[in-house]
Enzyme design. Structure first.
Site, PDB file in Angstrom:
ATOM      1  N   GLY A  70     106.869  44.919  90.674  1.00  0.00           N
ATOM      2  CA  GLY A  70     106.208  45.905  89.833  1.00  0.00           C
ATOM      3  C   GLY A  70     105.055  45.412  88.989  1.00  0.00           C
ATOM      4  N   GLN A  71     104.741  44.123  89.065  1.00  0.00           N
ATOM      5  CA  GLN A  71     103.681  43.635  88.182  1.00  0.00           C
ATOM      6  C   GLN A  71     102.334  44.244  88.578  1.00  0.00           C
ATOM      7  OE1 GLN A  71     103.775  39.281  89.990  1.00  0.00           O
ATOM      8  NE2 GLN A  71     101.984  39.570  88.713  1.00  0.00           N
ATOM      9  N   ARG A  72     101.458  44.360  87.596  1.00  0.00           N
ATOM     10  CA  ARG A  72     100.191  45.061  87.795  1.00  0.00           C
ATOM     11  C   ARG A  72      99.402  44.504  88.979  1.00  0.00           C
ATOM     12  NH1 ARG A  72      97.277  48.506  84.634  1.00  0.00           N
ATOM     13  NH2 ARG A  72      98.659  48.349  82.838  1.00  0.00           N
TER      14      ARG A  72
END
Lengths: 180, 315
Positions: A70-72
């Site tokens: 889920g990291q940007r």
């Protein structure tokens, strides 16, 4: 019973395969939900670099669950996994009020995508064990879920680390597919 | 079929092995432990053979000794003076049980004592590492926060952090603007490992690895990958694969430092492996990690392997 009839029986009741896509911001609890579904230990989870995939059998379906980090920096890759998705599962850390806006923006970006058109949406309001967490109905209001008219949707309260509420969400997902 | 083999194996190990051992004892005048200590190469081959022999022993005194040593190491008491006393006590017990004359076999006393240090030092190391791992990163703990800041300073000596919560953390590969949520199931162990790598190998390997991780195409998230490698190192320690490394690199009772060094070795090698795979994006991480892990396991299978960061190959 002859061999042929056994074969016929096997063919008449195939396990339907479903493709589930688990998305959400980093630290929402996607991998914990994945591991809970697969009945695995959730005490030594690490941040997902890339993705994880597991197959679990539930309600007569074989669920192929894709858990994407889920990291940007890796959100731009989410769209590579949209194709043929049967259920979109969006996980929200209900206690992370600071990032509610960000999680809402990401969600509506997904809902606007052509490849995810009409794909049923299951939202997990995770981390209900934390004192500051929003209830499922409050979170649904905040995210504006009631305004979604183009697909079936459901919000499910859960505490993935204690395996509570996760199964209920999956039951809804499987029933929604059966009705289709 | 499988059952039959198991049965045969049990039969051999239960009835034939003692006869074989008795025969060797009578002809060589040495017990199995002595034969290992004199015959096997020092390091992992010897220590593992001693470990196996002790585990297979049917002497009640030896069993009692093992239980005692397990208890001591599980409770982190195998240190300093206490550790030395425990080793000499263990050696004396074996000398008595096996009726070995220490004046004749002083070399055995030394070498067997070293094996005891290694075997139960490893067990203690596992307990030490586990207590770090189960310590959750706590932003209210001054010591935890201090270590996090030291990590930044070691990796980015020329740049100041604008605030505690900032996007800058992503430059060293954390996921968001607050690293505290990224340690997760690895707890303080994940931070300690990263900090060790960054500060002890700061000028060489760690800065190379960090710069590789920033590559626009073949880059990866340094801290996140680092935390995933902590998980790998911990699992290798737990399932015993790391014994080869520890037994071959340690001269005394292994400390947490040895685990950190093992981690640094893994991180450095992973970086080389990653670059060699020329991945198109971070999404290939799972596959590449799986392949890397099986390579590492294969090299840990070789008991004579000596592991070190090969600085000469650094690009």
């Amino acid at each position: 019973m002859g061999l042929l009839s056994i074969l016929r029986k096997l063919r008449s009741a195939p396990e339907k395969e479903l493709r589930l896509l688990l998305l959400g911001l980093d630290n929402a609890g996607k991998t914990t939900i994945l591991k809970t579904l697969a009945s695995e230990d959730v005490t030594h989870i690490t941040p997902t670099a890339g993705f994880n995939i597991k197959s679990v059998v539930s309600e007569g379906f074989k669920l192929n669950v894709w858990d994407i980090g889920g990291q940007r920096k890796i959100r731009p890759y989410w769209k590579n996994y949209f194709e043929n998705t049967d259920i979109l599962v969006y996980v929200v850390d209900a206690a992370d009020k600071r990032r509610l806006e960000e999680t809402g923006i990401e969600l509506y970006e997904l809902l606007g995508d052509e490849k995810l058109k009409e794909v049923p949406l299951l939202v997990y309001a995770n981390k209900q064990d934390l004192p500051e967490s929003l209830s499922a109905s409050d979170l649904a209001q905040t995210l504006g879920l009631p305004s979604i008219k183009d697909r079936p949707w459901q919000i499910q309260a859960c505490t993935a680390s204690q395996a509570s509420g996760v199964r209920e969400g999956m039951e809804w997902a499987c029933n929604t597919i059966k009705k289709k | 079929m499988v059952e039959m083999y198991t049965y045969i194996w049990l039969f051999v190990s239960y009835y034939v092995r003692p006869i074989y051992k008795w025969f060797l004892r009578k002809t060589t005048g040495l017990c199995e432990l002595q034969r290992i200590c004199y015959g096997a190469v020092s390091g992992a081959p010897r220590v593992r053979a001693v470990e196996k022999s002790l585990g297979a022993s049917r002497s009640p005194q030896i069993a009692q000794l093992i239980a005692h040593l397990n208890n001591v190491s599980d409770n982190h008491r195998f240190v300093g003076q206490n550790g030395r006393e425990i080793v000499s006590g263990a050696v004396s017990t074996v000398l008595l049980v096996k009726r070995i004359n220490p004046r004749v076999h002083f070399q055995f006393v030394k070498s067997f004592g070293h094996c005891i240090q290694q075997i139960w030092g490893y067990r203690q190391l596992l307990a030490d590492v586990e207590s770090l791992r189960t310590t959750t990163y706590d932003p209210d703990n001054v010591e935890h926060e201090r270590k996090l800041m030291l990590l930044w300073e070691a990796l980015r000596p020329d740049e100041m952090l604008a605030s505690r919560i900032t996007k800058q953390w992503q430059d060293i590969g954390f996921q968001g603007d607050d690293p505290k949520t990224d340690f997760r199931g690895m707890g303080l162990l994940g931070l300690e490992n990263l900090l060790f790598f960054a500060s002890e190998y700061g000028n060489g390997p760690a800065s190379h690895v960090l710069s590789h991780s920033l590559h626009p195409v073949h880059g990866y998230a340094f801290a996140i990958v680092g935390i995933n490698l902590t998980s790998m190192a911990w699992q290798l320690l737990r399932d015993g694969h790391a014994k080869t490394y520890v037994y071959n690199t340690c001269k005394a009772v292994p400390s947490v430092r040895v685990f950190h060094q093992f981690y640094c070795y893994l991180f450095y090698e992973f970086d080389r492996h990653w670059l060699a795979c020329r991945p198109k994006s971070m999404m290939e991480f799972s596959d590449i990690k799986t392949k890397f892990e099986s390579n590492v396991k294969a090299s840990l299978q070789d008991p004579n392997n000596v592991f070190s960061i090969r600085l000469a190959d650094t690009v």
